[in-house]
Scaffold this motif. Structure first.
Motif, PDB file in Angstrom:
ATOM      1  N   LEU A  57       0.818  -1.209   0.000  1.00 15.77           N
ATOM      2  CA  LEU A  57       0.000   0.000   0.000  1.00 15.77           C
ATOM      3  C   LEU A  57       0.854   1.262   0.000  1.00 15.77           C
ATOM      4  O   LEU A  57       0.534   2.229  -0.700  1.00 15.77           O
ATOM      5  CB  LEU A  57      -0.934  -0.002   1.206  1.00 15.77           C
ATOM      6  CG  LEU A  57      -2.115  -0.956   1.114  1.00 15.77           C
ATOM      7  CD1 LEU A  57      -2.883  -0.975   2.419  1.00 15.77           C
ATOM      8  CD2 LEU A  57      -3.031  -0.571  -0.023  1.00 15.77           C
ATOM      9  N   SER A  58       1.950   1.266   0.757  1.00  9.15           N
ATOM     10  CA  SER A  58       2.791   2.470   0.779  1.00  9.15           C
ATOM     11  C   SER A  58       3.502   2.665  -0.548  1.00  9.15           C
ATOM     12  O   SER A  58       3.658   3.800  -1.005  1.00  9.15           O
ATOM     13  CB  SER A  58       3.783   2.408   1.931  1.00  9.15           C
ATOM     14  OG  SER A  58       4.673   1.334   1.757  1.00  9.15           O
ATOM     15  N   SER A  59       3.925   1.596  -1.205  1.00  5.89           N
ATOM     16  CA  SER A  59       4.571   1.764  -2.511  1.00  5.89           C
ATOM     17  C   SER A  59       3.551   2.230  -3.550  1.00  5.89           C
ATOM     18  O   SER A  59       3.878   3.057  -4.408  1.00  5.89           O
ATOM     19  CB  SER A  59       5.250   0.467  -2.952  1.00  5.89           C
ATOM     20  OG  SER A  59       4.297  -0.570  -3.066  1.00  5.89           O
ATOM     21  N   ALA A  60       2.322   1.752  -3.481  1.00  3.59           N
ATOM     22  CA  ALA A  60       1.285   2.234  -4.400  1.00  3.59           C
ATOM     23  C   ALA A  60       0.993   3.713  -4.151  1.00  3.59           C
ATOM     24  O   ALA A  60       0.800   4.490  -5.101  1.00  3.59           O
ATOM     25  CB  ALA A  60       0.016   1.406  -4.237  1.00  3.59           C
ATOM     26  N   MET A  61       0.982   4.133  -2.888  1.00  2.17           N
ATOM     27  CA  MET A  61       0.751   5.538  -2.560  1.00  2.17           C
ATOM     28  C   MET A  61       1.859   6.415  -3.132  1.00  2.17           C
ATOM     29  O   MET A  61       1.586   7.438  -3.772  1.00  2.17           O
ATOM     30  CB  MET A  61       0.674   5.725  -1.050  1.00  2.17           C
ATOM     31  CG  MET A  61       0.545   7.176  -0.628  1.00  2.17           C
ATOM     32  SD  MET A  61       0.960   7.482   1.087  1.00  2.17           S
ATOM     33  CE  MET A  61       2.714   7.181   1.093  1.00  2.17           C
TER      34      MET A  61
END
Length: 101
Positions: A57-61
């Motif tokens: 999720l953090s890499s997608a953000m």
């Protein structure tokens, strides 16, 4: 007529609760997954699955933020012409004249 039907439904439910009497409280256990006990002043213990989902999720953000900064930078800096600093006067910049002491 529908309000009469609702009133009867509420009364019927209330009478069932009164007739049944007090029930004892039951405790629910955590559903299906691993249950981790909280520890005082300790970092939470994460499972590999939780760590993977967090990093995903953090890499997608960050991909979303950097993609839009690169392709639509005017959304961040605004839609106006950039001022030319060489055209500013000393008075506009708050610089006192050279002969002032």
């Amino acid at each position: 007529m529908s309000s009469f039907g609702r009133a009867l439904g509420v009364l019927r439910t209330g009478s069932r609760l009164v007739a049944r009497g007090p029930l004892r409280m039951t405790t629910r256990k955590a559903g299906g997954g691993p249950h981790i006990e909280p520890q005082y002043r300790q970092y939470p213990q994460l499972t590999k699955n939780q760590k993977f989902h967090g990093e995903l999720l953090s890499s997608a953000m960050w991909f979303w933020i950097l993609w839009h900064l690169w392709h639509d930078y005017e959304a961040v800096i605004g839609h106006f012409p950039f001022p030319d600093p060489s055209e500013w006067t000393d008075e506009e910049l708050g610089i006192p004249p050279d002969d002032a002491e």
